[in-house]
Design an enzyme around this catalytic site. Structure first.
Site, mmCIF file in Angstrom:
data_model
loop_
_atom_site.group_PDB
_atom_site.id
_atom_site.type_symbol
_atom_site.label_atom_id
_atom_site.label_comp_id
_atom_site.label_asym_id
_atom_site.label_seq_id
_atom_site.Cartn_x
_atom_site.Cartn_y
_atom_site.Cartn_z
ATOM 1 N N SER A 112 0.751 -1.183 0.090
ATOM 2 C CA SER A 112 -0.010 0.195 0.054
ATOM 3 C C SER A 112 0.918 1.371 0.031
ATOM 4 O O SER A 112 1.647 1.359 -0.848
ATOM 5 C CB SER A 112 -0.877 -0.090 1.159
ATOM 6 O OG SER A 112 -1.866 1.043 1.092
ATOM 7 N N HIS A 113 0.589 1.965 1.024
ATOM 8 C CA HIS A 113 1.454 3.415 1.129
ATOM 9 C C HIS A 113 2.806 3.308 1.673
ATOM 10 O O HIS A 113 3.374 4.169 1.915
ATOM 11 C CB HIS A 113 0.679 4.289 1.981
ATOM 12 C CG HIS A 113 0.235 3.809 3.368
ATOM 13 N ND1 HIS A 113 -0.624 2.609 3.593
ATOM 14 C CD2 HIS A 113 0.907 3.910 4.620
ATOM 15 C CE1 HIS A 113 -0.384 2.199 4.804
ATOM 16 N NE2 HIS A 113 0.292 3.050 5.518
ATOM 17 N N ASP A 276 -2.136 6.765 -3.073
ATOM 18 C CA ASP A 276 -0.695 5.984 -2.795
ATOM 19 C C ASP A 276 -0.335 4.891 -3.836
ATOM 20 O O ASP A 276 -0.653 4.838 -4.566
ATOM 21 C CB ASP A 276 -1.226 5.416 -1.339
ATOM 22 C CG ASP A 276 -2.408 4.218 -1.330
ATOM 23 O OD1 ASP A 276 -2.974 4.240 -2.528
ATOM 24 O OD2 ASP A 276 -2.462 3.435 -0.574
ATOM 25 N N ASP A 278 -0.599 1.724 -4.225
ATOM 26 C CA ASP A 278 -1.618 0.698 -4.863
ATOM 27 C C ASP A 278 -3.158 1.430 -5.253
ATOM 28 O O ASP A 278 -4.291 0.683 -5.621
ATOM 29 C CB ASP A 278 -2.093 -0.361 -3.854
ATOM 30 C CG ASP A 278 -2.454 -0.193 -2.582
ATOM 31 O OD1 ASP A 278 -2.460 0.826 -2.066
ATOM 32 O OD2 ASP A 278 -3.443 -0.999 -2.314
ATOM 33 N N ASP A 280 -5.567 2.876 -3.499
ATOM 34 C CA ASP A 280 -7.024 3.021 -2.720
ATOM 35 C C ASP A 280 -7.076 4.188 -1.794
ATOM 36 O O ASP A 280 -7.993 4.427 -1.542
ATOM 37 C CB ASP A 280 -7.188 1.596 -2.169
ATOM 38 C CG ASP A 280 -6.053 1.256 -1.257
ATOM 39 O OD1 ASP A 280 -4.807 2.088 -0.945
ATOM 40 O OD2 ASP A 280 -6.103 0.098 -0.493
ATOM 41 N N ARG A 281 -5.905 4.943 -1.710
ATOM 42 C CA ARG A 281 -6.090 6.167 -0.910
ATOM 43 C C ARG A 281 -5.982 7.411 -1.690
ATOM 44 O O ARG A 281 -5.475 7.239 -2.818
ATOM 45 C CB ARG A 281 -4.805 6.266 0.153
ATOM 46 C CG ARG A 281 -4.623 5.037 1.291
ATOM 47 C CD ARG A 281 -3.684 5.149 2.098
ATOM 48 N NE ARG A 281 -3.647 4.136 3.080
ATOM 49 C CZ ARG A 281 -3.205 4.491 4.449
ATOM 50 N NH1 ARG A 281 -2.651 5.410 4.786
ATOM 51 N NH2 ARG A 281 -3.184 3.278 5.322
ATOM 52 N N GLU A 362 -12.609 6.431 5.408
ATOM 53 C CA GLU A 362 -11.592 6.374 6.770
ATOM 54 C C GLU A 362 -10.810 7.512 6.921
ATOM 55 O O GLU A 362 -10.398 8.077 6.149
ATOM 56 C CB GLU A 362 -10.786 5.059 6.952
ATOM 57 C CG GLU A 362 -11.716 3.794 7.104
ATOM 58 C CD GLU A 362 -10.660 2.600 6.943
ATOM 59 O OE1 GLU A 362 -10.534 2.288 8.145
ATOM 60 O OE2 GLU A 362 -10.419 2.148 5.837
ATOM 61 N N LYS A 375 -11.480 0.602 -1.035
ATOM 62 C CA LYS A 375 -11.310 2.165 -0.999
ATOM 63 C C LYS A 375 -10.803 2.374 -2.350
ATOM 64 O O LYS A 375 -10.212 1.639 -3.023
ATOM 65 C CB LYS A 375 -10.659 2.614 0.174
ATOM 66 C CG LYS A 375 -9.365 2.312 0.452
ATOM 67 C CD LYS A 375 -8.860 2.901 1.547
ATOM 68 C CE LYS A 375 -7.495 2.590 2.105
ATOM 69 N NZ LYS A 375 -7.138 1.421 2.524
#
Ligand code: G16
Length: 539
Positions: A112-113, A276, A278, A280-281, A362, A375
């Protein structure tokens, strides 16, 4: 040829908030990934009837891991693997592909991030046929397998070329290299009014998207530049890199610093967003203005009617307990359902599948909806652009209007990083034991009204989860304490601080929350227990 390899368990393969996250060097140990993959497959019945998606955010070691997945899946007689071309798929697009093609799940290679590269982190998110990450009982079953594994099966086929779309076989398993963009882009087209967005992005509106050298660069190029007509160069850091070009691909005020500097400069564009690693953020910025994720979620919800896919109504909304209460005020006004879950997108899945909610959000820069079960960074950006295109207002004006209507929840997250696990565990258990004594206690201008662990009872599967500790104050302020489940370096204590006001709407969060931040330290004893006088990161 299929080999059976003897192995011994690793005892550290427990999944965290979102899959397995490890230092890359740990993941590269002999048999490490093999053990974990075999453990997953050991929990899935009738593999010869199952199809999975494989891909990731392009970080270091993904390509090697994907080859291992192909060979282990084939040795375990999986029916079919869909591999994203060049191994690249964003987490939201992965969820979309699983759902649209009715797959049985996916192995998404991402931390992820977290930073990438040899000295960075590696990760694996395991999704099921829901399109979202496995549920706690499923990750528990996998953990149990990792602790007793004695062998894994692997094909000794040579490595495969993942650059060309097409079909081939590894043992009996069909392998299809797929385009990871089309399904996702079509889904976005079906939600938003692309003509309206095209008109905005081809006007004199100045738009920038920072993909942070993560996987959403190519998605951003296609959607924002090629389809919606934003000028070439609007997408920054658009080429996925194994080490994210040295960036820490976490879209926040600290790690997306060059974008933030641009948005606070004299030459600031009208709108900027970042994703981010991947995808999703998301972080949303206006000219000289930052939208906190909790506010962003509340604002999107309040404007749902603007979006064609939602104009007929939404079921309800859910947020993690640590996220601010801003969206609850909107849900109350709209008279729609409102739910609070533990941190982790997987906790939204039952609520989405049972049509209790349509949107989720979130504090950790995540917003999304029922089109997928993760997300979705680009979805959030398209939603914001749709609001701007419809209202003709700036980002700042949209936020200000919202606060004038609902009041403002000032919000900060204080992270204390790299704490020894035993100390972090002690801090949390001591604090939990002290919670009952806190009620009615006064700390400066703040009086505790109640304090308790956050316990979530899932209305669908009746499971119960405890996650974090909450202290409520008589003026509506809240402090939430919990330990992060995504780090790879000791423990991180997250302290979420929130204060609701209806008059002072344009103050600095740091100032409004200064006293409450001090109170959060006093209540938790964090300074004495960790030796840290202040948080390492404030977002
Ligand atoms: C993951 C989860 C999110 C969660 C976030 C932070 O995000 O999917 O639901 O809010 O971690 O978790 P923690 O506070 O435990 O570090 P991502 O983007 O890392 O997959």
């Amino acid at each position: 040829m299929i080999e059976t390899v003897t192995t011994t368990p690793y005892t550290d393969q427990k999944m965290g908030t979102a899959g397995l996250r490890k230092k890359t060097a740990i993941a590269m140990q002999p048999h490490y990934i093999e053990n974990f993959l075999q453990s997953i497959f050991n929990t899935i019945p009738s593999l010869e009837t199952k199809s999975f998606l494989v891909g990731g955010d392009g970080r270091y070691f993904n390509n090697i891991a994907i080859q291992k997945i192909i060979k282990i899946a084939a040795a375990n007689k999986v029916k079919k693997l869909y591999i994203a071309q060049n191994g690249l798929v964003s987490t939201p697009a992965g969820s979309c592909i699983i759902l649209k093609n009715k797959l049985d799940g996916g192995l998404i290679l991402t931390a992820s991030h977290n930073p990438g590269g040899k000295n960075g982190d590696f990760g694996l998110k395991y999704s099921t046929s829901t399109g979202g990450q496995c549920q706690p009982h499923e990750s528990q079953a996998i953990l149990e397998q990792t602790l007793k594994i004695t062998e894994y099966k692997i094909s000794n086929a040579t490595d495969f070329d993942l650059s060309q779309i097409g079909i081939f076989h590894c043992e009996e398993t069909e392998i299809e290299i797929i385009d990871p963009y089309t399904d996702y882009i079509e889904t976005m087209r079906n939600i938003f009014d692309f003509n309206k967005l095209h008109a905005l992005l081809t006007s004199n509106f100045r738009f920038v998207f920072d993909a942070m050298n993560g996987v959403t660069g190519p998605y951003g190029k296609k959607i924002f530049e090629e389809i919606l007509g934003a000028p070439e160069g609007s997408v920054l850091n658009a080429t996925p890199k194994e080490d994210f070009g040295g960036l820490h691909p976490d879209p926040n005020l600290i790690y997306a610093k060059s974008l933030v500097d641009l948005m606070y400069s004299d030459n600031a564009p009208d709108f900027a967003a970042a994703n981010d690693g991947d995808g999703d953020r998301n972080m949303i910025l206006g000219s000289h203005f930052f939208v906190s994720p909790s506010d962003s979620f509340a604002i999107l919800t309040d404007n749902y009617k603007i979006i064609p896919a939602y104009k007929d109504g939404i079921y309800g909304v859910a947020k993690s307990a640590a996220t601010s209460m801003a969206v609850k005020r909107v849900a109350d006004k709209l008279k729609i359902g409102f739910y609070e879950v533990p941190t982790g997108w997987k906790y939204f899945i039952n609520l989405m599948d049972s049509k209790r909610i349509t949107f989720c959000g979130e504090e950790s820069f995540g917003t999304g909806a029922t089109h997928i079960r993760e997300k979705d960074g680009i979805w959030a950006i398209l939603f914001w652009l749709s609001i701007i295109a419809t209202t003709n207002k700036s980002v700042k004006q949209i936020a200000l209007d919202h606060w004038q209507k609902y009041g403002r929840s000032y919000y900060l997250r204080n992270d204390y990083e790299g704490i020894a696990q035993e100390i972090a565990d002690k801090l949390m258990s001591d604090l939990e034991n002290r919670l009952p004594e806190l009620t009615n206690k006064r700390f400066g201008n703040f009086t505790v009204s109640s304090a308790h662990p956050f316990i979530y009872n899932d209305p669908v599967d009746n499971s119960s989860t405890k996650n974090g500790l909450i202290v409520h104050f008589t003026d509506g302020s809240r402090i939430v304490y919990r330990l992060s489940g995504t780090g790879t370096n000791g423990a991180t204590l997250r302290v979420y601080i929130e204060r609701y006001v209806t008059d002072k709407l344009l103050e600095e969060s740091n100032e409004i929350l200064q006293e409450l931040s001090k109170v959060s330290q006093e209540i938790s004893h964090v300074c004495t227990l960790t030796g840290k006088q202040q948080p390492d990161i404030i977002t």
